[in-house]
Design a protein around this motif. Structure first.
Motif, PDB file in Angstrom:
ATOM      1  N   SER A 178      39.435  33.509  36.773  1.00  0.00           N
ATOM      2  CA  SER A 178      40.720  33.006  37.280  1.00  0.00           C
ATOM      3  C   SER A 178      41.117  33.696  38.580  1.00  0.00           C
ATOM      4  CB  SER A 178      41.812  33.160  36.232  1.00  0.00           C
ATOM      5  OG  SER A 178      42.000  34.507  35.887  1.00  0.00           O
ATOM      6  N   THR A 179      40.817  34.978  38.724  1.00  0.00           N
ATOM      7  CA  THR A 179      41.105  35.675  39.967  1.00  0.00           C
ATOM      8  C   THR A 179      40.300  35.081  41.121  1.00  0.00           C
ATOM      9  OG1 THR A 179      41.557  37.709  38.766  1.00  0.00           O
ATOM     10  CG2 THR A 179      41.108  37.917  41.113  1.00  0.00           C
ATOM     11  N   TRP A 235      41.801  33.090  44.430  1.00  0.00           N
ATOM     12  CA  TRP A 235      41.437  33.473  45.799  1.00  0.00           C
ATOM     13  C   TRP A 235      40.956  32.263  46.595  1.00  0.00           C
ATOM     14  CZ3 TRP A 235      42.061  37.254  49.146  1.00  0.00           C
ATOM     15  CH2 TRP A 235      42.348  38.541  48.706  1.00  0.00           C
ATOM     16  N   ASP A 269      37.391  42.830  47.282  1.00  0.00           N
ATOM     17  CA  ASP A 269      38.386  42.770  46.219  1.00  0.00           C
ATOM     18  C   ASP A 269      37.823  42.177  44.931  1.00  0.00           C
ATOM     19  OD1 ASP A 269      40.323  43.863  47.842  1.00  0.00           O
ATOM     20  OD2 ASP A 269      41.247  41.934  48.352  1.00  0.00           O
ATOM     21  N   LEU A 270      36.988  41.150  45.061  1.00  0.00           N
ATOM     22  CA  LEU A 270      36.488  40.456  43.885  1.00  0.00           C
ATOM     23  C   LEU A 270      35.346  41.178  43.179  1.00  0.00           C
ATOM     24  CD1 LEU A 270      36.639  36.771  45.106  1.00  0.00           C
ATOM     25  CD2 LEU A 270      38.036  37.832  43.355  1.00  0.00           C
ATOM     26  N   LEU A 302      39.587  36.730  33.254  1.00  0.00           N
ATOM     27  CA  LEU A 302      40.347  37.294  34.366  1.00  0.00           C
ATOM     28  C   LEU A 302      39.542  37.252  35.656  1.00  0.00           C
ATOM     29  CD1 LEU A 302      42.951  38.780  35.217  1.00  0.00           C
ATOM     30  CD2 LEU A 302      41.755  40.904  34.701  1.00  0.00           C
ATOM     31  N   CYS A 303      38.260  37.541  35.565  1.00  0.00           N
ATOM     32  CA  CYS A 303      37.380  37.499  36.737  1.00  0.00           C
ATOM     33  C   CYS A 303      37.298  36.072  37.288  1.00  0.00           C
ATOM     34  CB  CYS A 303      35.997  38.006  36.349  1.00  0.00           C
ATOM     35  SG  CYS A 303      34.794  37.998  37.667  1.00  0.00           S
TER      36      CYS A 303
END
Length: 158
Positions: free
Chosen positions: A30-31, A35, A142-143, A27-28
């Motif tokens: 791919s997020t 971005w 955000d990340l 998830l980290c």
């Protein structure tokens, strides 16, 4: 390279906080990838709509968008060493440094075209540069927001 380092460091930091799972690491990654793709597409659209003549290609924009990961890596490492206070100080400093880099005389001429030797006049090109600075400030927060939270389910067995 900084992107992969950030993802691996995020996995290590989550493992130290006892919150690691392969799903969270995926998830980290791919997020962060979403971005980057959205940022480059937004910049390309902004350059097109503002009709800015620029020598920057898509690969240049991709490379410049990768600089934020260096600051994020430094912030996560600082957070691991000094806690959430150190994390916030390092993230504010690296985000501000990245914003300065974006508007500095070294990069602004590339973004605004050849007439960027002088201060940019108000207009679409200046608005594009300002929105790029806002992205530089928002994305790292955000990340890496997971790094400032204390672990949820860590129980000490004493």
């Amino acid at each position: 390279m900084a992107f992969i380092t950030y993802v691996l460091l995020a996995g290590m930091a989550l493992g130290i906080q006892k919150r690691f799972s392969p799903e969270v690491l995926g998830l980290c990654a791919s997020t962060a990838l979403v971005w980057v793709v959205m940022e480059v597409l937004a910049l390309l659209l902004g350059i097109y709509l503002a009709t800015v003549r620029s020598d920057l290609s898509t690969f240049h924009l991709l490379a410049y968008s990768g600089y934020k990961y260096v600051g994020m890596i430094l912030s996560v490492l600082t957070g691991l060493l000094f806690g959430s206070d150190g994390y916030y100080v390092a993230l504010a400093w690296t985000s501000s440094a990245l914003m300065y880099f974006i508007v500095s005389p070294g990069l602004a001429p590339l973004c605004l075209g050849s007439a960027a030797d002088r201060p940019p006049p108000p207009g679409p090109a200046s608005a594009l540069l300002s929105s790029r600075c806002a992205l530089c400030e928002q994305q790292p927060w955000d990340l890496t927001a997971w790094g400032a939270r204390p672990p949820d389910n860590v129980s000490s067995s004493t």
